[in-house]
Design a protein around this motif. Structure first.
Motif, PDB file in Angstrom:
ATOM      1  N   SER A 189     -15.543 -13.779 -10.699  1.00 55.72           N
ATOM      2  CA  SER A 189     -15.924 -14.926  -9.885  1.00 55.72           C
ATOM      3  C   SER A 189     -17.436 -14.913  -9.673  1.00 55.72           C
ATOM      4  O   SER A 189     -18.068 -13.868  -9.631  1.00 55.72           O
ATOM      5  CB  SER A 189     -15.204 -14.910  -8.550  1.00 55.72           C
ATOM      6  N   GLU A 190     -17.978 -16.084  -9.544  1.00 61.63           N
ATOM      7  CA  GLU A 190     -19.407 -16.215  -9.304  1.00 61.63           C
ATOM      8  C   GLU A 190     -19.738 -15.627  -7.940  1.00 61.63           C
ATOM      9  O   GLU A 190     -18.951 -15.725  -7.016  1.00 61.63           O
ATOM     10  CB  GLU A 190     -19.807 -17.688  -9.347  1.00 61.63           C
ATOM     11  N   PRO A 191     -20.910 -15.022  -7.807  1.00 62.99           N
ATOM     12  CA  PRO A 191     -21.273 -14.503  -6.494  1.00 62.99           C
ATOM     13  C   PRO A 191     -21.366 -15.633  -5.482  1.00 62.99           C
ATOM     14  O   PRO A 191     -21.892 -16.694  -5.779  1.00 62.99           O
ATOM     15  CB  PRO A 191     -22.633 -13.853  -6.709  1.00 62.99           C
ATOM     16  N   GLN A 192     -20.811 -15.376  -4.320  1.00 61.21           N
ATOM     17  CA  GLN A 192     -20.795 -16.404  -3.291  1.00 61.21           C
ATOM     18  C   GLN A 192     -22.100 -16.378  -2.517  1.00 61.21           C
ATOM     19  O   GLN A 192     -22.728 -15.337  -2.386  1.00 61.21           O
ATOM     20  CB  GLN A 192     -19.620 -16.173  -2.351  1.00 61.21           C
ATOM     21  N   PRO A 193     -22.498 -17.510  -2.011  1.00 64.15           N
ATOM     22  CA  PRO A 193     -23.717 -17.541  -1.198  1.00 64.15           C
ATOM     23  C   PRO A 193     -23.557 -16.645   0.023  1.00 64.15           C
ATOM     24  O   PRO A 193     -22.472 -16.489   0.566  1.00 64.15           O
ATOM     25  CB  PRO A 193     -23.843 -18.998  -0.778  1.00 64.15           C
ATOM     26  N   SER A 194     -24.650 -16.074   0.451  1.00 63.67           N
ATOM     27  CA  SER A 194     -24.565 -15.119   1.552  1.00 63.67           C
ATOM     28  C   SER A 194     -24.098 -15.779   2.841  1.00 63.67           C
ATOM     29  O   SER A 194     -23.439 -15.151   3.648  1.00 63.67           O
ATOM     30  CB  SER A 194     -25.911 -14.437   1.761  1.00 63.67           C
ATOM     31  N   ALA A 195     -24.433 -17.055   3.053  1.00 63.87           N
ATOM     32  CA  ALA A 195     -24.000 -17.728   4.287  1.00 63.87           C
ATOM     33  C   ALA A 195     -22.482 -17.832   4.346  1.00 63.87           C
ATOM     34  O   ALA A 195     -21.878 -17.648   5.408  1.00 63.87           O
ATOM     35  CB  ALA A 195     -24.623 -19.111   4.368  1.00 63.87           C
ATOM     36  N   GLU A 196     -21.859 -18.097   3.205  1.00 64.47           N
ATOM     37  CA  GLU A 196     -20.398 -18.193   3.170  1.00 64.47           C
ATOM     38  C   GLU A 196     -19.758 -16.830   3.422  1.00 64.47           C
ATOM     39  O   GLU A 196     -18.782 -16.718   4.160  1.00 64.47           O
ATOM     40  CB  GLU A 196     -19.951 -18.746   1.830  1.00 64.47           C
ATOM     41  N   LEU A 197     -20.312 -15.796   2.833  1.00 65.45           N
ATOM     42  CA  LEU A 197     -19.782 -14.449   3.051  1.00 65.45           C
ATOM     43  C   LEU A 197     -19.969 -14.018   4.502  1.00 65.45           C
ATOM     44  O   LEU A 197     -19.071 -13.439   5.110  1.00 65.45           O
ATOM     45  CB  LEU A 197     -20.487 -13.451   2.135  1.00 65.45           C
ATOM     46  N   LEU A 198     -21.132 -14.297   5.048  1.00 69.03           N
ATOM     47  CA  LEU A 198     -21.386 -13.891   6.421  1.00 69.03           C
ATOM     48  C   LEU A 198     -20.484 -14.635   7.397  1.00 69.03           C
ATOM     49  O   LEU A 198     -20.083 -14.069   8.421  1.00 69.03           O
ATOM     50  CB  LEU A 198     -22.860 -14.103   6.764  1.00 69.03           C
ATOM     51  N   ALA A 199     -20.132 -15.872   7.096  1.00 73.31           N
ATOM     52  CA  ALA A 199     -19.204 -16.614   7.951  1.00 73.31           C
ATOM     53  C   ALA A 199     -17.831 -15.946   7.954  1.00 73.31           C
ATOM     54  O   ALA A 199     -17.163 -15.887   9.000  1.00 73.31           O
ATOM     55  CB  ALA A 199     -19.094 -18.053   7.478  1.00 73.31           C
ATOM     56  N   ARG A 200     -17.423 -15.424   6.820  1.00 74.00           N
ATOM     57  CA  ARG A 200     -16.144 -14.688   6.776  1.00 74.00           C
ATOM     58  C   ARG A 200     -16.208 -13.431   7.621  1.00 74.00           C
ATOM     59  O   ARG A 200     -15.274 -13.100   8.344  1.00 74.00           O
ATOM     60  CB  ARG A 200     -15.802 -14.311   5.335  1.00 74.00           C
ATOM     61  N   TYR A 201     -17.326 -12.722   7.540  1.00 71.16           N
ATOM     62  CA  TYR A 201     -17.464 -11.492   8.302  1.00 71.16           C
ATOM     63  C   TYR A 201     -17.549 -11.773   9.799  1.00 71.16           C
ATOM     64  O   TYR A 201     -17.129 -10.953  10.607  1.00 71.16           O
ATOM     65  CB  TYR A 201     -18.678 -10.692   7.838  1.00 71.16           C
ATOM     66  N   CYS A 202     -18.081 -12.907  10.176  1.00 71.03           N
ATOM     67  CA  CYS A 202     -18.143 -13.270  11.593  1.00 71.03           C
ATOM     68  C   CYS A 202     -16.737 -13.419  12.167  1.00 71.03           C
ATOM     69  O   CYS A 202     -16.464 -12.970  13.286  1.00 71.03           O
ATOM     70  CB  CYS A 202     -18.933 -14.555  11.780  1.00 71.03           C
TER      71      CYS A 202
END
Length: 82
Positions: free
Chosen positions: A30-43
Motif C-alpha cells: 500500500s502507498e504510504p499514508q499521509p502523516s496527518a491521516e496516521l496521526l488521526a488514527r493514533y489520536c
C-alpha cells in the motif's frame, strides 16, 4: 496413466515457476499514508487508552517529522500541542 500425466504437468509447472522468478506473484504494498491521516488514527487510540486506564493516565502523541506534540489525551501535565 492420467495420474502420472498430471504429476508430470504439475512438476513441470513447478520447475518453470522456480526457473522464472518474474512469473511469481508480486505483492502490492500500500502507498504510504499521509502523516496527518496516521496521526488521526493514533489520536483515537490514545483517547481509548485514557478511557481504559483512568484517572491518572496521560497519552502524548508526537509527530517525529516535525518534532512537535500533535495530541494530548487527558492532559494532566498542562502540555500544549505544537
Amino acid at each position: 496413466m492420467t495420474k502420472a500425466r498430471n504429476l508430470k504437468i504439475a512438476s513441470g509447472q513447478a520447475a518453470e515457476l522456480t526457473a522464472n522468478p518474474s512469473s511469481k506473484r508480486r505483492i502490492k504494498r500500500s502507498e504510504p499514508q499521509p502523516s496527518a491521516e496516521l496521526l488521526a488514527r493514533y489520536c483515537a487510540i490514545a483517547d481509548g487508552i485514557v478511557l481504559l486506564f483512568p484517572p491518572y493516565t496521560e497519552v502524548v502523541i508526537h509527530d517525529l517529522n516535525t518534532q512537535t506534540v500533535v495530541h494530548v489525551a487527558n492532559n494532566q501535565s498542562k502540555t500544549r500541542t505544537g
